[in-house]
Design a protein around this motif. Sequence first.
Motif, PDB file in Angstrom:
ATOM      1  N   LEU A  64       0.859  -1.181   0.000  1.00 22.79           N
ATOM      2  CA  LEU A  64       0.000   0.000   0.000  1.00 22.79           C
ATOM      3  C   LEU A  64       0.896   1.232   0.000  1.00 22.79           C
ATOM      4  CD1 LEU A  64      -2.992   0.760   0.089  1.00 22.79           C
ATOM      5  CD2 LEU A  64      -2.835   0.787   2.566  1.00 22.79           C
ATOM      6  N   ASN A  65       0.867   1.970  -1.088  1.00 23.62           N
ATOM      7  CA  ASN A  65       1.715   3.143  -1.263  1.00 23.62           C
ATOM      8  C   ASN A  65       0.876   4.388  -0.968  1.00 23.62           C
ATOM      9  OD1 ASN A  65       3.510   5.082  -2.057  1.00 23.62           O
ATOM     10  ND2 ASN A  65       3.985   4.138  -4.025  1.00 23.62           N
ATOM     11  N   ILE A  66       1.001   4.934   0.255  1.00 24.51           N
ATOM     12  CA  ILE A  66       0.208   6.090   0.678  1.00 24.51           C
ATOM     13  C   ILE A  66       1.063   7.345   0.550  1.00 24.51           C
ATOM     14  CG2 ILE A  66      -1.155   7.122   2.532  1.00 24.51           C
ATOM     15  CD1 ILE A  66      -1.342   4.254   3.726  1.00 24.51           C
ATOM     16  N   ASP A  67       0.772   8.158  -0.455  1.00 21.06           N
ATOM     17  CA  ASP A  67       1.520   9.399  -0.715  1.00 21.06           C
ATOM     18  C   ASP A  67       3.025   9.169  -0.710  1.00 21.06           C
ATOM     19  OD1 ASP A  67      -0.791  10.906  -1.032  1.00 21.06           O
ATOM     20  OD2 ASP A  67      -0.885  11.466   1.084  1.00 21.06           O
ATOM     21  N   GLY A  68       3.483   8.085  -1.337  1.00 14.62           N
ATOM     22  CA  GLY A  68       4.907   7.806  -1.445  1.00 14.62           C
ATOM     23  C   GLY A  68       5.483   6.952  -0.328  1.00 14.62           C
ATOM     24  N   LYS A  69       4.744   6.744   0.756  1.00 19.59           N
ATOM     25  CA  LYS A  69       5.209   5.906   1.871  1.00 19.59           C
ATOM     26  C   LYS A  69       4.601   4.516   1.722  1.00 19.59           C
ATOM     27  CE  LYS A  69       5.069   5.473   6.837  1.00 19.59           C
ATOM     28  NZ  LYS A  69       4.020   5.465   7.837  1.00 19.59           N
ATOM     29  N   GLU A  70       5.452   3.501   1.580  1.00 18.52           N
ATOM     30  CA  GLU A  70       4.951   2.149   1.330  1.00 18.52           C
ATOM     31  C   GLU A  70       4.866   1.340   2.619  1.00 18.52           C
ATOM     32  OE1 GLU A  70       6.454  -1.551  -1.263  1.00 18.52           O
ATOM     33  OE2 GLU A  70       5.958   0.243  -2.414  1.00 18.52           O
ATOM     34  N   CYS A  71       3.777   0.567   2.740  1.00 22.46           N
ATOM     35  CA  CYS A  71       3.615  -0.344   3.877  1.00 22.46           C
ATOM     36  C   CYS A  71       2.962  -1.623   3.365  1.00 22.46           C
ATOM     37  CB  CYS A  71       2.793   0.303   4.980  1.00 22.46           C
ATOM     38  SG  CYS A  71       1.220   0.943   4.449  1.00 22.46           S
ATOM     39  N   VAL A  72       3.150  -2.712   4.099  1.00 22.94           N
ATOM     40  CA  VAL A  72       2.572  -4.001   3.734  1.00 22.94           C
ATOM     41  C   VAL A  72       1.260  -4.165   4.495  1.00 22.94           C
ATOM     42  CG1 VAL A  72       2.938  -6.493   3.680  1.00 22.94           C
ATOM     43  CG2 VAL A  72       4.863  -4.950   3.343  1.00 22.94           C
ATOM     44  N   ALA A  73       0.189  -4.434   3.766  1.00 21.15           N
ATOM     45  CA  ALA A  73      -1.139  -4.483   4.372  1.00 21.15           C
ATOM     46  C   ALA A  73      -1.943  -5.675   3.883  1.00 21.15           C
ATOM     47  CB  ALA A  73      -1.893  -3.197   4.035  1.00 21.15           C
ATOM     48  N   LEU A  74      -3.006  -5.965   4.607  1.00 22.30           N
ATOM     49  CA  LEU A  74      -4.003  -6.958   4.212  1.00 22.30           C
ATOM     50  C   LEU A  74      -5.305  -6.212   3.950  1.00 22.30           C
ATOM     51  CD1 LEU A  74      -3.467  -9.705   6.938  1.00 22.30           C
ATOM     52  CD2 LEU A  74      -2.779  -9.846   4.556  1.00 22.30           C
ATOM     53  N   ILE A  75      -6.049  -6.634   2.938  1.00 21.49           N
ATOM     54  CA  ILE A  75      -7.384  -6.073   2.726  1.00 21.49           C
ATOM     55  C   ILE A  75      -8.310  -6.837   3.665  1.00 21.49           C
ATOM     56  CG2 ILE A  75      -9.265  -5.708   1.094  1.00 21.49           C
ATOM     57  CD1 ILE A  75      -7.163  -5.609  -1.141  1.00 21.49           C
ATOM     58  N   LYS A  76      -8.804  -6.150   4.703  1.00 20.95           N
ATOM     59  CA  LYS A  76      -9.608  -6.814   5.716  1.00 20.95           C
ATOM     60  C   LYS A  76     -11.082  -6.888   5.365  1.00 20.95           C
ATOM     61  CE  LYS A  76      -7.750  -8.479   9.263  1.00 20.95           C
ATOM     62  NZ  LYS A  76      -7.586  -9.902   9.311  1.00 20.95           N
ATOM     63  N   ASP A  77     -11.617  -5.815   4.779  1.00 21.64           N
ATOM     64  CA  ASP A  77     -13.042  -5.792   4.498  1.00 21.64           C
ATOM     65  C   ASP A  77     -13.302  -4.868   3.321  1.00 21.64           C
ATOM     66  OD1 ASP A  77     -15.741  -6.444   4.947  1.00 21.64           O
ATOM     67  OD2 ASP A  77     -16.054  -4.641   6.137  1.00 21.64           O
ATOM     68  N   VAL A  78     -14.273  -5.224   2.507  1.00 20.30           N
ATOM     69  CA  VAL A  78     -14.683  -4.387   1.386  1.00 20.30           C
ATOM     70  C   VAL A  78     -16.205  -4.317   1.388  1.00 20.30           C
ATOM     71  CG1 VAL A  78     -14.681  -4.077  -1.115  1.00 20.30           C
ATOM     72  CG2 VAL A  78     -12.672  -5.021   0.012  1.00 20.30           C
ATOM     73  N   GLU A  79     -16.711  -3.092   1.413  1.00 16.91           N
ATOM     74  CA  GLU A  79     -18.150  -2.886   1.293  1.00 16.91           C
ATOM     75  C   GLU A  79     -18.422  -2.611  -0.180  1.00 16.91           C
ATOM     76  OE1 GLU A  79     -21.443   0.473   2.521  1.00 16.91           O
ATOM     77  OE2 GLU A  79     -19.574   0.383   3.630  1.00 16.91           O
ATOM     78  N   TYR A  80     -19.377  -3.332  -0.751  1.00 20.19           N
ATOM     79  CA  TYR A  80     -19.663  -3.126  -2.170  1.00 20.19           C
ATOM     80  C   TYR A  80     -21.157  -3.164  -2.431  1.00 20.19           C
ATOM     81  CZ  TYR A  80     -20.174  -8.195  -2.530  1.00 20.19           C
ATOM     82  OH  TYR A  80     -20.584  -9.493  -2.356  1.00 20.19           O
ATOM     83  N   ASN A  81     -21.552  -2.557  -3.541  1.00 18.94           N
ATOM     84  CA  ASN A  81     -22.940  -2.515  -3.951  1.00 18.94           C
ATOM     85  C   ASN A  81     -23.265  -3.840  -4.630  1.00 18.94           C
ATOM     86  OD1 ASN A  81     -25.367  -2.122  -5.389  1.00 18.94           O
ATOM     87  ND2 ASN A  81     -24.996   0.082  -5.484  1.00 18.94           N
ATOM     88  N   ILE A  82     -24.213  -4.557  -4.090  1.00 20.22           N
ATOM     89  CA  ILE A  82     -24.529  -5.889  -4.601  1.00 20.22           C
ATOM     90  C   ILE A  82     -25.166  -5.827  -5.991  1.00 20.22           C
ATOM     91  CG2 ILE A  82     -26.814  -6.100  -3.574  1.00 20.22           C
ATOM     92  CD1 ILE A  82     -25.885  -8.992  -2.777  1.00 20.22           C
TER      93      ILE A  82
END
Length: 183
Positions: A64-82
């Motif tokens: 996950l590259n947030i404004d040039g700062k990179e970190c390792v992440a997991l996608i925990k939850d996604v809300e989506y339109n069914i």
Amino acid sequence: MSKQTINAKVRTVFGKTAAKNLRKEGRIPAVVYNAKGEATSIDVNEVEFNKVWRSITPTTSVALNIDGKECVALIKDVEYNIRTDKALHADFFVPDADQKLVVKIKIHYTGTPAGVLKGGFKKERNNEIKIKACIADLPETISADISKINVSEALRVKDLALDKKVEVLTDAELPLVTVSPAR
């Protein structure tokens, strides 16, 4: 599998109207949580996020590259339109590098048991185990070859070939796949 990267920007506007405007621009509002429980509001490109989200497992780490700062992440939850199948909001989790995570992971079975070829019946008893590992050591998937299982035999949790850095929390004697004799 190569490391998936998602570019993000820190979000400064909040609320329902701001989220709708972001979505009109092709961006998805999201939140990044760290191990201390601190949250940062971000937004990600919708096309880039969907390409990554639809091709990974729950234990796949993303860069996950947030404004040039990179970190390792997991996608925990996604809300989506069914109805439209569009992502509306995403939650990311960035654990400490040495933090052990407890996750459930599905097992994918390959092959046809030898006992089935001799007239037996295959029964999948469990297809999920609980493991504990650091984010860098989490397996994306676990595959098990079941072609050597004969009649009246079983594949057990202890028979899985896992990295030594992965601790299995599920009972080692738990049968995953059994082949029972024909009646």
